[in-house]
Design a protein around this motif. Structure first.
Motif, PDB file in Angstrom:
ATOM      1  N   LEU A 119      27.323 -14.624  40.426  1.00  0.00           N
ATOM      2  CA  LEU A 119      28.576 -15.217  40.880  1.00  0.00           C
ATOM      3  C   LEU A 119      28.298 -16.326  41.887  1.00  0.00           C
ATOM      4  O   LEU A 119      28.978 -17.338  41.919  1.00  0.00           O
ATOM      5  CB  LEU A 119      29.457 -14.139  41.517  1.00  0.00           C
ATOM      6  CG  LEU A 119      30.802 -14.576  42.040  1.00  0.00           C
ATOM      7  CD1 LEU A 119      31.661 -15.074  40.881  1.00  0.00           C
ATOM      8  CD2 LEU A 119      31.496 -13.418  42.718  1.00  0.00           C
ATOM      9  N   LEU A 120      27.261 -16.145  42.689  1.00  0.00           N
ATOM     10  CA  LEU A 120      26.894 -17.105  43.723  1.00  0.00           C
ATOM     11  C   LEU A 120      25.384 -17.103  43.856  1.00  0.00           C
ATOM     12  O   LEU A 120      24.758 -16.045  43.909  1.00  0.00           O
ATOM     13  CB  LEU A 120      27.527 -16.701  45.062  1.00  0.00           C
ATOM     14  CG  LEU A 120      27.075 -17.453  46.299  1.00  0.00           C
ATOM     15  CD1 LEU A 120      27.524 -18.910  46.230  1.00  0.00           C
ATOM     16  CD2 LEU A 120      27.627 -16.789  47.549  1.00  0.00           C
ATOM     17  N   GLU A 121      24.802 -18.296  43.886  1.00  0.00           N
ATOM     18  CA  GLU A 121      23.368 -18.415  44.124  1.00  0.00           C
ATOM     19  C   GLU A 121      23.145 -19.540  45.128  1.00  0.00           C
ATOM     20  O   GLU A 121      23.687 -20.632  44.973  1.00  0.00           O
ATOM     21  CB  GLU A 121      22.609 -18.710  42.841  1.00  0.00           C
ATOM     22  CG  GLU A 121      21.124 -18.746  43.034  1.00  0.00           C
ATOM     23  CD  GLU A 121      20.361 -18.850  41.723  1.00  0.00           C
ATOM     24  OE1 GLU A 121      19.196 -18.455  41.707  1.00  0.00           O
ATOM     25  OE2 GLU A 121      20.926 -19.314  40.722  1.00  0.00           O
ATOM     26  N   VAL A 122      22.376 -19.252  46.158  1.00  0.00           N
ATOM     27  CA  VAL A 122      22.079 -20.202  47.219  1.00  0.00           C
ATOM     28  C   VAL A 122      20.558 -20.319  47.293  1.00  0.00           C
ATOM     29  O   VAL A 122      19.869 -19.307  47.315  1.00  0.00           O
ATOM     30  CB  VAL A 122      22.642 -19.688  48.569  1.00  0.00           C
ATOM     31  CG1 VAL A 122      22.254 -20.601  49.697  1.00  0.00           C
ATOM     32  CG2 VAL A 122      24.140 -19.514  48.489  1.00  0.00           C
ATOM     33  N   LYS A 123      20.054 -21.559  47.327  1.00  0.00           N
ATOM     34  CA  LYS A 123      18.602 -21.760  47.381  1.00  0.00           C
ATOM     35  C   LYS A 123      18.240 -22.764  48.465  1.00  0.00           C
ATOM     36  O   LYS A 123      18.749 -23.884  48.470  1.00  0.00           O
ATOM     37  CB  LYS A 123      18.081 -22.271  46.038  1.00  0.00           C
ATOM     38  CG  LYS A 123      18.153 -21.258  44.923  1.00  0.00           C
ATOM     39  CD  LYS A 123      17.530 -21.825  43.674  1.00  0.00           C
ATOM     40  CE  LYS A 123      17.522 -20.808  42.561  1.00  0.00           C
ATOM     41  NZ  LYS A 123      16.879 -21.353  41.359  1.00  0.00           N
ATOM     42  N   HIS A 124      17.386 -22.346  49.358  1.00  0.00           N
ATOM     43  CA  HIS A 124      16.750 -23.213  50.355  1.00  0.00           C
ATOM     44  C   HIS A 124      17.744 -24.028  51.184  1.00  0.00           C
ATOM     45  O   HIS A 124      17.606 -25.232  51.334  1.00  0.00           O
ATOM     46  CB  HIS A 124      15.738 -24.136  49.681  1.00  0.00           C
ATOM     47  CG  HIS A 124      14.779 -23.416  48.791  1.00  0.00           C
ATOM     48  ND1 HIS A 124      13.837 -22.541  49.279  1.00  0.00           N
ATOM     49  CD2 HIS A 124      14.658 -23.399  47.439  1.00  0.00           C
ATOM     50  CE1 HIS A 124      13.158 -22.040  48.273  1.00  0.00           C
ATOM     51  NE2 HIS A 124      13.636 -22.539  47.150  1.00  0.00           N
ATOM     52  N   VAL A 125      18.733 -23.360  51.743  1.00  0.00           N
ATOM     53  CA  VAL A 125      19.741 -24.028  52.563  1.00  0.00           C
ATOM     54  C   VAL A 125      19.236 -24.161  54.000  1.00  0.00           C
ATOM     55  O   VAL A 125      18.710 -23.209  54.570  1.00  0.00           O
ATOM     56  CB  VAL A 125      21.078 -23.250  52.545  1.00  0.00           C
ATOM     57  CG1 VAL A 125      22.085 -23.880  53.492  1.00  0.00           C
ATOM     58  CG2 VAL A 125      21.633 -23.202  51.137  1.00  0.00           C
ATOM     59  N   HIS A 126      19.389 -25.351  54.562  1.00  0.00           N
ATOM     60  CA  HIS A 126      19.035 -25.638  55.956  1.00  0.00           C
ATOM     61  C   HIS A 126      20.241 -26.276  56.631  1.00  0.00           C
ATOM     62  O   HIS A 126      20.958 -27.059  56.010  1.00  0.00           O
ATOM     63  CB  HIS A 126      17.860 -26.616  56.041  1.00  0.00           C
ATOM     64  CG  HIS A 126      16.590 -26.062  55.508  1.00  0.00           C
ATOM     65  ND1 HIS A 126      15.643 -25.473  56.315  1.00  0.00           N
ATOM     66  CD2 HIS A 126      16.102 -25.995  54.251  1.00  0.00           C
ATOM     67  CE1 HIS A 126      14.630 -25.080  55.569  1.00  0.00           C
ATOM     68  NE2 HIS A 126      14.884 -25.386  54.308  1.00  0.00           N
TER      69      HIS A 126
END
Length: 59
Positions: free
Chosen positions: A3-10
């Motif tokens: 439903l939600l995927e987050v990758k390498h957030v800064h």
């Protein structure tokens, strides 16, 4: 299904004295129908992440 995927957030904030990194290499995925908790100590970036998610989810 994801439903939600987050990758390498800064996320950083800067003032005249220093740079504060509130999110550093944040990655995770939430599956449809699952429950997800965002946990961390005070000042660790939980609210900043939720604000960023709400911004991008509006598109």
């Amino acid at each position: 299904m994801k439903l939600l995927e987050v990758k390498h957030v800064h996320k950083c904030y800067a003032n005249t004295r220093r740079v504060s990194e509130v999110l550093h290499d944040l990655s995770f995925a939430a599956e449809e129908g699952s429950f997800t908790a965002i946990m961390g100590k005070s000042g660790s970036g939980k609210k900043h992440f939720v604000k960023l998610y709400r911004f991008f989810a509006s598109y």
